[in-house]
Scaffold this motif. Structure first.
Motif, PDB file in Angstrom:
ATOM      1  N   MET A   1      -1.417   1.786  23.313  1.00 46.37           N
ATOM      2  CA  MET A   1      -2.012   1.688  22.309  1.00 46.37           C
ATOM      3  C   MET A   1      -1.120   1.154  21.558  1.00 46.37           C
ATOM      4  N   ALA A   2      -1.977   0.334  20.580  1.00 47.41           N
ATOM      5  CA  ALA A   2      -1.730  -0.987  19.514  1.00 47.41           C
ATOM      6  C   ALA A   2      -1.135   0.972  18.367  1.00 47.41           C
ATOM      7  N   THR A   3       0.200   0.082  17.597  1.00 48.22           N
ATOM      8  CA  THR A   3       0.523   1.061  16.252  1.00 48.22           C
ATOM      9  C   THR A   3       0.319  -0.025  15.348  1.00 48.22           C
ATOM     10  N   LEU A   4      -0.069   1.105  13.773  1.00 46.17           N
ATOM     11  CA  LEU A   4      -0.240   0.270  12.981  1.00 46.17           C
ATOM     12  C   LEU A   4       1.713  -0.362  12.456  1.00 46.17           C
ATOM     13  N   ARG A   5       2.480  -0.851  13.560  1.00 49.52           N
ATOM     14  CA  ARG A   5       3.682  -1.442  13.927  1.00 49.52           C
ATOM     15  C   ARG A   5       3.634  -2.511  14.019  1.00 49.52           C
ATOM     16  N   ASP A   6       2.321  -3.168  14.713  1.00 45.94           N
ATOM     17  CA  ASP A   6       2.005  -3.666  15.844  1.00 45.94           C
ATOM     18  C   ASP A   6       1.292  -4.969  14.870  1.00 45.94           C
ATOM     19  N   VAL A   7       0.572  -4.630  13.770  1.00 47.13           N
ATOM     20  CA  VAL A   7      -0.174  -5.614  12.510  1.00 47.13           C
ATOM     21  C   VAL A   7       1.012  -6.692  12.431  1.00 47.13           C
ATOM     22  N   LYS A   8       0.052  -7.368  12.391  1.00 43.77           N
ATOM     23  CA  LYS A   8       0.447  -8.729  11.088  1.00 43.77           C
ATOM     24  C   LYS A   8       0.593  -8.524  10.008  1.00 43.77           C
ATOM     25  N   VAL A   9       0.831  -9.527   9.539  1.00 44.80           N
ATOM     26  CA  VAL A   9       0.805 -10.432   8.109  1.00 44.80           C
ATOM     27  C   VAL A   9      -1.251 -10.518   7.942  1.00 44.80           C
ATOM     28  N   LYS A  17      -5.851   6.883  15.591  1.00 45.88           N
ATOM     29  CA  LYS A  17      -5.066   8.739  15.495  1.00 45.88           C
ATOM     30  C   LYS A  17      -3.573   8.685  14.809  1.00 45.88           C
ATOM     31  N   LEU A  18      -2.988  10.160  14.630  1.00 44.76           N
ATOM     32  CA  LEU A  18      -2.058   9.922  13.886  1.00 44.76           C
ATOM     33  C   LEU A  18      -1.100  11.058  14.920  1.00 44.76           C
ATOM     34  N   ASN A  19       0.309  10.368  15.419  1.00 46.43           N
ATOM     35  CA  ASN A  19       1.095  10.896  16.033  1.00 46.43           C
ATOM     36  C   ASN A  19       1.739  11.346  15.322  1.00 46.43           C
ATOM     37  N   LYS A  64       9.528   1.791   9.470  1.00 49.61           N
ATOM     38  CA  LYS A  64       8.693   1.377  10.743  1.00 49.61           C
ATOM     39  C   LYS A  64       8.691   2.298  11.698  1.00 49.61           C
ATOM     40  N   ASP A  65       9.423   3.533  11.183  1.00 46.54           N
ATOM     41  CA  ASP A  65       8.953   4.584  11.882  1.00 46.54           C
ATOM     42  C   ASP A  65       8.031   5.436  11.984  1.00 46.54           C
ATOM     43  N   GLU A  66       7.615   5.131  10.974  1.00 47.63           N
ATOM     44  CA  GLU A  66       6.397   5.980  10.395  1.00 47.63           C
ATOM     45  C   GLU A  66       4.810   5.485  10.642  1.00 47.63           C
ATOM     46  N   ALA A  67       5.005   4.389  10.375  1.00 44.59           N
ATOM     47  CA  ALA A  67       3.902   3.054  10.874  1.00 44.59           C
ATOM     48  C   ALA A  67       3.941   3.150  12.567  1.00 44.59           C
ATOM     49  N   ASP A  68       4.964   3.597  13.367  1.00 43.87           N
ATOM     50  CA  ASP A  68       4.894   3.485  15.019  1.00 43.87           C
ATOM     51  C   ASP A  68       4.036   5.083  15.068  1.00 43.87           C
ATOM     52  N   CYS A  69       3.878   6.009  14.513  1.00 44.68           N
ATOM     53  CA  CYS A  69       3.240   6.683  14.388  1.00 44.68           C
ATOM     54  C   CYS A  69       1.600   7.300  14.551  1.00 44.68           C
ATOM     55  N   ILE A  70       0.889   5.917  13.794  1.00 44.80           N
ATOM     56  CA  ILE A  70       0.138   5.543  13.084  1.00 44.80           C
ATOM     57  C   ILE A  70      -1.081   4.572  14.408  1.00 44.80           C
TER      58      ILE A  70
END
Length: 80
Positions: A1-9, A17-19, A64-70
């Motif tokens: 599943m994609a996370t917010l960290r993977d979304v580009k500018v 979902k929140l992990n 980045k670690d917070e964005a990885d949880c989203i």
């Protein structure tokens, strides 16, 4: 599943979902990132940390670690 960290500018997405657990998950929710929220990525620092996003009409910086949880869906180019 994609996370917010993977979304580009210049792209936008929807939170699906929140992990994470405990304080981290609570902090993310308190910032307004809840299921179904529309998020647009505006800037990423040169080393990738932090990430600046727009949610609910305000700017927010995330590590980045917070964005990885989203987990996100519907990644698309943001409208100008």
């Amino acid at each position: 599943m994609a996370t917010l960290r993977d979304v580009k500018v210049g792209e936008s997405c929807t939170v699906s979902k929140l992990n994470g657990a405990g304080a981290i998950k609570r902090r993310i929710m308190d910032m307004g990132l809840t299921k179904g929220t529309h998020v647009s990525v505006h800037k990423v620092a040169p080393l990738g940390d932090p990430i600046e996003v727009t949610i609910r009409g305000y700017e927010l910086s995330l590590r980045k670690d917070e964005a990885d949880c989203i987990e996100v869906t519907d990644i698309a180019k943001a409208n100008a």
